[in-house]
Design a protein around this motif. Structure first.
Motif, PDB file in Angstrom:
ATOM      1  N   GLY A 106      -2.446   1.736  -0.087  1.00 47.17           N
ATOM      2  CA  GLY A 106      -3.514   2.720   0.103  1.00 47.17           C
ATOM      3  C   GLY A 106      -3.649   3.643  -1.089  1.00 47.17           C
ATOM      4  N   ILE A 107      -2.516   4.056  -1.669  1.00 46.11           N
ATOM      5  CA  ILE A 107      -2.548   4.931  -2.847  1.00 46.11           C
ATOM      6  C   ILE A 107      -3.187   4.218  -4.031  1.00 46.11           C
ATOM      7  CG2 ILE A 107      -1.084   6.100  -4.539  1.00 46.11           C
ATOM      8  CD1 ILE A 107       0.864   6.678  -2.191  1.00 46.11           C
ATOM      9  N   CYS A 108      -2.834   2.959  -4.210  1.00 52.12           N
ATOM     10  CA  CYS A 108      -3.408   2.190  -5.324  1.00 52.12           C
ATOM     11  C   CYS A 108      -4.906   1.956  -5.126  1.00 52.12           C
ATOM     12  CB  CYS A 108      -2.676   0.847  -5.464  1.00 52.12           C
ATOM     13  SG  CYS A 108      -0.953   1.014  -5.977  1.00 52.12           S
ATOM     14  N   LEU A 109      -5.300   1.648  -3.907  1.00 45.35           N
ATOM     15  CA  LEU A 109      -6.726   1.448  -3.613  1.00 45.35           C
ATOM     16  C   LEU A 109      -7.508   2.745  -3.824  1.00 45.35           C
ATOM     17  CD1 LEU A 109      -6.329  -0.767  -0.424  1.00 45.35           C
ATOM     18  CD2 LEU A 109      -7.500  -1.476  -2.528  1.00 45.35           C
ATOM     19  N   GLN A 110      -6.907   3.868  -3.449  1.00 45.02           N
ATOM     20  CA  GLN A 110      -7.557   5.162  -3.686  1.00 45.02           C
ATOM     21  C   GLN A 110      -7.754   5.374  -5.185  1.00 45.02           C
ATOM     22  OE1 GLN A 110      -5.137   8.613  -3.269  1.00 45.02           O
ATOM     23  NE2 GLN A 110      -6.851   9.953  -2.644  1.00 45.02           N
ATOM     24  N   LEU A 140       4.834  -0.380   2.323  1.00 46.88           N
ATOM     25  CA  LEU A 140       3.929  -1.225   1.524  1.00 46.88           C
ATOM     26  C   LEU A 140       2.476  -0.824   1.740  1.00 46.88           C
ATOM     27  CD1 LEU A 140       5.549  -4.772   1.850  1.00 46.88           C
ATOM     28  CD2 LEU A 140       5.155  -3.513  -0.269  1.00 46.88           C
ATOM     29  N   TYR A 141       2.104  -0.589   2.992  1.00 42.22           N
ATOM     30  CA  TYR A 141       0.715  -0.206   3.262  1.00 42.22           C
ATOM     31  C   TYR A 141       0.395   1.168   2.658  1.00 42.22           C
ATOM     32  CZ  TYR A 141      -0.835  -3.986   6.348  1.00 42.22           C
ATOM     33  OH  TYR A 141      -1.246  -5.198   6.841  1.00 42.22           O
ATOM     34  N   THR A 142       1.350   2.083   2.687  1.00 42.85           N
ATOM     35  CA  THR A 142       1.120   3.396   2.070  1.00 42.85           C
ATOM     36  C   THR A 142       0.915   3.246   0.571  1.00 42.85           C
ATOM     37  OG1 THR A 142       2.474   4.489   3.762  1.00 42.85           O
ATOM     38  CG2 THR A 142       2.067   5.697   1.727  1.00 42.85           C
ATOM     39  N   ALA A 155      -5.796   0.805   4.782  1.00 36.69           N
ATOM     40  CA  ALA A 155      -4.371   0.663   4.472  1.00 36.69           C
ATOM     41  C   ALA A 155      -3.570   1.836   5.036  1.00 36.69           C
ATOM     42  CB  ALA A 155      -4.180   0.561   2.969  1.00 36.69           C
ATOM     43  N   ALA A 156      -4.114   3.047   4.927  1.00 35.61           N
ATOM     44  CA  ALA A 156      -3.427   4.221   5.474  1.00 35.61           C
ATOM     45  C   ALA A 156      -3.286   4.111   6.987  1.00 35.61           C
ATOM     46  CB  ALA A 156      -4.186   5.496   5.098  1.00 35.61           C
ATOM     47  N   LEU A 204       2.253   1.438  11.877  1.00 35.96           N
ATOM     48  CA  LEU A 204       3.622   0.922  11.806  1.00 35.96           C
ATOM     49  C   LEU A 204       4.672   2.032  11.803  1.00 35.96           C
ATOM     50  CD1 LEU A 204       3.101  -1.896   9.130  1.00 35.96           C
ATOM     51  CD2 LEU A 204       3.481  -2.188  11.581  1.00 35.96           C
ATOM     52  N   GLY A 205       4.213   3.271  11.701  1.00 32.59           N
ATOM     53  CA  GLY A 205       5.143   4.408  11.702  1.00 32.59           C
ATOM     54  C   GLY A 205       4.393   5.706  11.545  1.00 32.59           C
ATOM     55  N   ALA A 206       4.119   6.370  12.687  1.00 37.51           N
ATOM     56  CA  ALA A 206       3.268   7.570  12.656  1.00 37.51           C
ATOM     57  C   ALA A 206       3.941   8.751  11.985  1.00 37.51           C
ATOM     58  CB  ALA A 206       2.852   7.948  14.076  1.00 37.51           C
ATOM     59  N   ASN A 207       5.266   8.717  11.852  1.00 38.13           N
ATOM     60  CA  ASN A 207       5.983   9.838  11.231  1.00 38.13           C
ATOM     61  C   ASN A 207       6.108   9.646   9.717  1.00 38.13           C
ATOM     62  OD1 ASN A 207       6.300  11.117  13.670  1.00 38.13           O
ATOM     63  ND2 ASN A 207       8.387  10.412  14.000  1.00 38.13           N
ATOM     64  N   ASN A 208       4.991   9.299   9.104  1.00 39.83           N
ATOM     65  CA  ASN A 208       4.963   9.046   7.665  1.00 39.83           C
ATOM     66  C   ASN A 208       4.055  10.072   6.999  1.00 39.83           C
ATOM     67  OD1 ASN A 208       4.576   8.142   5.049  1.00 39.83           O
ATOM     68  ND2 ASN A 208       4.212   6.014   5.603  1.00 39.83           N
ATOM     69  N   PRO A 209       4.599  11.170   6.489  1.00 45.58           N
ATOM     70  CA  PRO A 209       3.747  12.218   5.906  1.00 45.58           C
ATOM     71  C   PRO A 209       2.865  11.704   4.779  1.00 45.58           C
ATOM     72  CG  PRO A 209       5.988  13.021   6.191  1.00 45.58           C
ATOM     73  CD  PRO A 209       6.022  11.551   6.454  1.00 45.58           C
ATOM     74  N   LYS A 210       3.390  10.784   3.947  1.00 44.45           N
ATOM     75  CA  LYS A 210       2.607  10.285   2.817  1.00 44.45           C
ATOM     76  C   LYS A 210       1.340   9.586   3.287  1.00 44.45           C
ATOM     77  CE  LYS A 210       6.368   9.734  -0.543  1.00 44.45           C
ATOM     78  NZ  LYS A 210       7.090   8.772  -1.414  1.00 44.45           N
ATOM     79  N   ALA A 211       1.444   8.803   4.359  1.00 46.15           N
ATOM     80  CA  ALA A 211       0.274   8.100   4.879  1.00 46.15           C
ATOM     81  C   ALA A 211      -0.761   9.085   5.425  1.00 46.15           C
ATOM     82  CB  ALA A 211       0.696   7.104   5.952  1.00 46.15           C
ATOM     83  N   TRP A 212      -0.278  10.123   6.119  1.00 44.20           N
ATOM     84  CA  TRP A 212      -1.205  11.124   6.655  1.00 44.20           C
ATOM     85  C   TRP A 212      -1.844  11.944   5.527  1.00 44.20           C
ATOM     86  CZ3 TRP A 212      -3.279  10.918  11.181  1.00 44.20           C
ATOM     87  CH2 TRP A 212      -2.599  10.364  12.267  1.00 44.20           C
ATOM     88  N   ILE A 213      -1.084  12.238   4.487  1.00 46.07           N
ATOM     89  CA  ILE A 213      -1.643  12.941   3.326  1.00 46.07           C
ATOM     90  C   ILE A 213      -2.748  12.103   2.697  1.00 46.07           C
ATOM     91  CG2 ILE A 213      -1.125  13.656   0.952  1.00 46.07           C
ATOM     92  CD1 ILE A 213       1.628  14.594   2.008  1.00 46.07           C
ATOM     93  N   LEU A 214      -2.475  10.824   2.536  1.00 43.67           N
ATOM     94  CA  LEU A 214      -3.473   9.912   1.969  1.00 43.67           C
ATOM     95  C   LEU A 214      -4.708   9.862   2.862  1.00 43.67           C
ATOM     96  CD1 LEU A 214      -4.396   7.698  -0.005  1.00 43.67           C
ATOM     97  CD2 LEU A 214      -3.108   6.047   1.395  1.00 43.67           C
TER      98      LEU A 214
END
Length: 379
Positions: A45-49, A40-42, A60-61, A67-77
């Motif tokens: 973050g995409i929508c806010l961007q 949800l936070y990812t 948000a990112a 909540l989960g450091a192994n999230n490539p999408k969040a790190w990309i954002l």
């Protein structure tokens, strides 16, 4: 979890239709209701961007990553946002994390793998951008115009990947807490000038020896009682050969008798005299076209000195990160426990007078302890 997935799908449809604020509202309500999750936070973050609300998107990112450091999408954002906000260092770190995740996470969708590859390709440009930004900021302090800046400049070279970190790694004994210095300056030693003034006399004796090439033997000779030199790939190889005046702490009288001027020039030198294996004083000959592969010396309690006496063009020497050329008569003093190598890319032989001295940082008490240790070790 199913409700979260549905919410994310609804938000994605709203975002695709150009209704970013509606998507943000949907996701915010879900999070506020207690359904906060990495996904949800990812998505938020995409929508806010997309809405141009970059600081909020970054928050948000960060929440997603917490909540989960192994999230490539969040790190990309996160990396993309730091780029937008002109924060190259943080963007670089984010993309490096993305690259690492792409290497260790199996079964990622191909679309995500492609995005990871795309972001990883930004790393060199970000390093260059960070470098430019750093040097521009330092220019206000007049950086680069002062001799005192050299050590800091070397640190920047390491930071930006132009230099490696090389440490003392002696193969026999490591003495802790000594400075990690590749080279020392000749003017730091009271005896150096007198030695360099004698270089022509030393050279003449070296030339006389070279007229009898059988006097030289391989610098490294196989010895079952000493640590292997196999990694150097020069054991028993005459391409790197020596004429010893003092070998492993023992005088070679017949050789000393041939080189009185050389021995006189060394009279006031602080040779590393111990009860076991040091010093060595020799003419070191590197034949035309030869290469001494990277290697480390036995001890970090001494320094190695080269007085170059016969140096054709295209001869180079590297210690750690620093590559130099020998110059006849100019003393070189270096820490051979740091990785080093040498080249003779000419069509003539190169000769230096090689000897070892005590490191100036050691006290007399420390010298005596090291000497006793070597005496025991080499008994």
């Amino acid at each position: 979890m199913a409700d979260s997935v549905d919410t994310i799908k609804l938000a994605a449809k709203a975002l695709q239709a150009g209704r970013a604020e509606e998507a943000i509202s949907l996701l915010t309500q879900a999070i506020d209701s207690g359904a906060a999750s990495n996904e949800l936070y990812t998505a938020l973050g995409i929508c806010l961007q997309r809405a141009g609300r970059f600081p909020e998107s970054l928050t948000a990112a960060d929440n997603a990553i917490s909540l989960g450091a192994n999230n490539p999408k969040a790190w990309i954002l996160k990396g993309a946002l730091h780029e937008i906000l002109d924060q190259p260092r943080a963007a670089l770190q984010a993309y490096q994390n993305v690259q690492e995740l792409g290497q260790k996470l199996p079964n990622l969708p191909q679309s995500l793998k492609n995005e990871i590859t795309s972001k990883a390709s930004r790393i060199p440009a970000l390093i260059e951008q960070l470098e430019t930004k750093t040097y521009k900021a330092l220019s206000d302090l007049g950086f680069g115009s002062n001799d005192e800046d050299q050590r800091f400049s070397n640190g920047l070279d390491i930071l930006f990947g132009r230099r490696q970190i090389h440490y003392q790694e002696p193969r026999q004994f490591y003495f802790p807490e000594l400075p990690q210095r590749e080279f020392y300056r000749a003017e730091e030693f009271s005896w150096a000038n007198a030695l360099m003034e004698s270089w022509v006399k030393v050279r003449d004796e070296a030339l006389a020896l070279m007229a009898e090439p059988e006097l030289f033997a391989p610098y490294l000779e196989t010895d079952e009682n000493r640590p292997s030199n196999e990694h150097v790939a020069m054991a028993d190889n005459p391409d790197w050969s020596a004429f010893y005046l003092i070998r492993d702490g023992v005088n070679v009288p017949e050789n000393i008798s041939r080189c009185p001027e050389t021995m006189a020039a060394l009279e006031n030198v602080d040779l590393c005299r111990t009860g076991g294996g040091t010093p060595s004083v020799l003419f070191s000959l590197l034949k035309a076209g030869a290469h001494i592969p990277p290697h480390n010396g036995m001890l970090n309690t001494r320094l190695i000195c080269h007085l170059p006496v016969i140096v054709p063009p295209k001869c180079e020497f590297r210690v750690g990160n620093t590559k130099i050329s020998w110059s006849e008569g100019d003393l070189i003093i270096f820490d051979d426990s740091i990785n080093h190598e040498a080249w003779n890319n000419s069509d003539q032989d190169r000769v230096v007078l090689l000897f070892d001295i005590w490191r100036p940082e050691l006290t007399q008490r420390e010298r005596s302890l090291v000497s006793k240790l070597l005496e025991i070790s080499n008994a």
